[in-house]
Scaffold this motif. Structure first.
Motif, PDB file in Angstrom:
ATOM      1  N   PHE A  87       6.928 -11.678   2.693  1.00 42.13           N
ATOM      2  CA  PHE A  87       7.796 -12.641   3.388  1.00 42.13           C
ATOM      3  C   PHE A  87       9.229 -12.125   3.430  1.00 42.13           C
ATOM      4  O   PHE A  87       9.928 -12.252   4.442  1.00 42.13           O
ATOM      5  N   GLU A  94      11.417 -11.552   6.691  1.00 39.69           N
ATOM      6  CA  GLU A  94      12.700 -12.234   6.778  1.00 39.69           C
ATOM      7  C   GLU A  94      13.803 -11.257   7.159  1.00 39.69           C
ATOM      8  O   GLU A  94      14.638 -11.534   8.034  1.00 39.69           O
ATOM      9  N   THR A 154      13.457 -18.614   7.017  1.00 43.89           N
ATOM     10  CA  THR A 154      13.723 -17.391   7.774  1.00 43.89           C
ATOM     11  C   THR A 154      14.710 -17.665   8.901  1.00 43.89           C
ATOM     12  O   THR A 154      15.657 -16.892   9.125  1.00 43.89           O
ATOM     13  N   ASP A 155      14.516 -18.771   9.609  1.00 40.64           N
ATOM     14  CA  ASP A 155      15.441 -19.135  10.685  1.00 40.64           C
ATOM     15  C   ASP A 155      16.851 -19.381  10.136  1.00 40.64           C
ATOM     16  O   ASP A 155      17.851 -18.971  10.741  1.00 40.64           O
ATOM     17  N   ARG A 199       8.736 -21.705   4.885  1.00 38.42           N
ATOM     18  CA  ARG A 199       9.086 -20.287   5.002  1.00 38.42           C
ATOM     19  C   ARG A 199       9.683 -19.989   6.378  1.00 38.42           C
ATOM     20  O   ARG A 199      10.667 -19.245   6.494  1.00 38.42           O
ATOM     21  N   ARG A 200       9.086 -20.565   7.409  1.00 35.35           N
ATOM     22  CA  ARG A 200       9.607 -20.348   8.761  1.00 35.35           C
ATOM     23  C   ARG A 200      11.026 -20.904   8.873  1.00 35.35           C
ATOM     24  O   ARG A 200      11.923 -20.247   9.436  1.00 35.35           O
ATOM     25  N   GLN A 201      11.233 -22.091   8.336  1.00 29.46           N
ATOM     26  CA  GLN A 201      12.564 -22.703   8.382  1.00 29.46           C
ATOM     27  C   GLN A 201      13.584 -21.870   7.605  1.00 29.46           C
ATOM     28  O   GLN A 201      14.731 -21.707   8.045  1.00 29.46           O
ATOM     29  N   LEU A 246       4.102 -22.782   4.517  1.00 31.43           N
ATOM     30  CA  LEU A 246       4.272 -21.906   5.678  1.00 31.43           C
ATOM     31  C   LEU A 246       5.411 -22.394   6.578  1.00 31.43           C
ATOM     32  O   LEU A 246       6.216 -21.600   7.073  1.00 31.43           O
ATOM     33  N   GLU A 247       5.479 -23.711   6.784  1.00 30.18           N
ATOM     34  CA  GLU A 247       6.539 -24.277   7.613  1.00 30.18           C
ATOM     35  C   GLU A 247       7.909 -24.088   6.945  1.00 30.18           C
ATOM     36  O   GLU A 247       8.902 -23.766   7.608  1.00 30.18           O
ATOM     37  N   ILE A 265      13.549 -10.203  10.886  1.00 30.27           N
ATOM     38  CA  ILE A 265      13.956 -11.257  11.817  1.00 30.27           C
ATOM     39  C   ILE A 265      15.476 -11.389  11.814  1.00 30.27           C
ATOM     40  O   ILE A 265      16.093 -11.604  12.847  1.00 30.27           O
TER      41      ILE A 265
END
Length: 204
Positions: A161, A165, A48-49, A44-46, A41-42, A168
């Motif tokens: 996801f 993505e 996306t950013d 994936r967040r990274q 999960l972390e 965002i």
């Protein structure tokens, strides 16, 4: 423990070595799966950013390239109208835009590499999570005669996801920062004068 160090430990861990000799290997594997899921999960967040930032950098690069051509046209127009002062300022801004292009290209290269690394990291974590689930299913099958369950929760979330993505990226690209014009310096005046003379020479 930092997320980077924890990820390295998870990716380098050997499941067989970790559970060898344990009285309750299932408990350890369950904890490992929870850690892997949290790391995915972390990651994936990274990712996306990083993708959103990459899109912003691409927009900045395109704008800087357009600025180079725009200021070149302005300089020529000023020369055609005998306005050396305006031509000199236009050339100064053109040179700044050219420097911006080079700097942003380097940023884009770094951003693209970061995305590649994060995608690979995410793939490795997903593979490790699947391996852990298969090992857990094997242990369970030894205790009761039931077919092992298929566990692909991590992989099946990739389609949703991708949509998150994309949303965002669009949202963050809308907040693209402007490229600020750098201050004039004396050592650039010589090159600006030389380019001005070239424009005058073309004028005839």
């Amino acid at each position: 423990m930092s997320i980077v160090k924890r990820l390295k430990e998870l990716l380098n861990a050997s499941l067989n070595d970790m559970i060898d000799g344990l009285e309750d290997p299932r408990a350890m594997i369950n904890q490992l799966i929870r850690d892997l899921d949290a790391s995915i999960l972390e990651s994936r967040r990274q990712l996306t950013d990083a993708l959103a930032q990459q899109q912003i950098v691409r927009h900045r690069l395109e704008k800087a390239k357009n600025d180079v051509g725009k200021w070149q046209e302005h300089a020529q127009l000023a020369v055609n109208n005998k306005r050396d002062d305006l031509a000199r300022e236009a050339l100064r801004r053109k040179q700044q835009a050219e420097r911006d292009v080079e700097a942003i290209r380097e940023q884009l290269s770094q951003s693209e590499q970061a995305v590649i690394d994060l995608r690979r990291q995410l793939e490795l974590l997903a593979e490790k999570a699947q391996e852990a689930r298969r090992k857990r299913d094997t242990l369970l099958s030894r205790q009761r005669p039931t077919p092992p369950a298929t566990a692909n929760q991590i992989i099946t979330g990739f389609d949703s996801f991708a949509k998150l993505e994309e949303g965002i990226i669009r949202q963050r690209a809308a907040t693209e920062p402007d490229v600020e014009t750098a201050c004039d310096t004396l050592k650039r005046e010589a090159s600006i004068d030389a380019e001005l003379e070239k424009l005058k020479a073309r004028q005839g």
